[in-house]
Design an enzyme around this catalytic site. Sequence first.
Site, short mmCIF file in Angstrom:
data_model
loop_
_atom_site.label_atom_id
_atom_site.label_comp_id
_atom_site.label_asym_id
_atom_site.label_seq_id
_atom_site.Cartn_x
_atom_site.Cartn_y
_atom_site.Cartn_z
N SER A 144 1.04 -0.82 0.13
CA SER A 144 0.57 0.00 -0.05
C SER A 144 0.80 1.30 0.47
CB SER A 144 -1.10 -0.04 1.25
OG SER A 144 -1.07 1.56 1.19
N TYR A 157 -3.32 -0.63 10.06
CA TYR A 157 -3.62 -0.65 8.32
C TYR A 157 -2.21 0.12 7.99
CZ TYR A 157 -5.01 -1.04 3.49
OH TYR A 157 -4.85 -1.42 1.68
#
Length: 252
Positions: A144, A157
Site C-alpha cells: 500500500s 493498516y
Amino acid sequence: MMTQTFDLTGKVAVVSGGTRGIGQGIALGLAEAGADIVLLQRSEDTSTQEKILSLGVRCEIIQCDLMNLDEVKQAIPKAIEAMGSVDILVNNAGIQRRSPAVDFSEQDWDDVLNVNLKAVWILCQQAGRHMVEKKRGKIINIASLVSFQGGLYVPAYASAKGAVGQLTKALANEWSSQGVNVNAIVPGYIATEMNTALINDPVRSRQIIERIPAGRWGNPEDFKGPAVFLASDASDYVHGHLLAVDGGWLGR
C-alpha cells in the site's frame, strides 16, 4: 518470442480476495494470460469463477476466511491437492479499520494485523515451502502507499502494510537463490469498495485527484499487466521489489 515470456499457460495461481476490486482484476488478468486459478474467498460468490471459466481455464474456489487462521493454514495444501501444484500466490485480501489513534480499539488492531499481515505470512510460508522444494515460484503481495507513508486514522493498516513491504524483502533475500521471486504491488488510490467513503467525499476526492499526476483514480483493470509481469518469466530477475501502481502519486 516475447509473448511467450508473459504466457502463464499451465501455471496455477492462488489469489486471495478475488471476488471484487483489485483481486478480481488480478485474477482475471492472470487467467487471460493462461493461468488456472484458485480463489481463496470467504463468500460463496461464484461471479469471478464464472468469468474465469469463460476464458477456457480451470478455476476452483477454496473457502477461506482470513480471520480464521486454521483455515488459512489449510488453504495452500488444499490448493495443491485440487490442482496438483501452486506456481503463483497473490496475497490480495485485506481489511481496513479507521479511527483516531487515541480511540483505536485493541480488537480492531488485532483483526487488521491478523488479516493483513499474519495471514499473508502464513500463506507465504506455506507456498514458499512448496515453491522452494521445486525451485520455482512467484509470490506477489499487495502492499500500500502506507507501506511508505503513515496515512491518517489507519494505524493498524499502516503498520501491517509497512510490515508486508519488509516481509516481501526478507523472503526475497532468502528465496531468490532458490528460484522463487517474492515481490509486491503497491496500489495507489483505487476506485474500489474499500475507498467508497473517500470517493463519495467531494472535497477529499478532488484533493486526491489533484495530487495524482495521472489525473484519475485507478481501477482494478490497471493491475492486470503488473500482476502478469510479476507472475511470468519476464520478472525472473526481479526480487524484493515494491512496484507502485499509483498514477505517479509517490513520485509527486
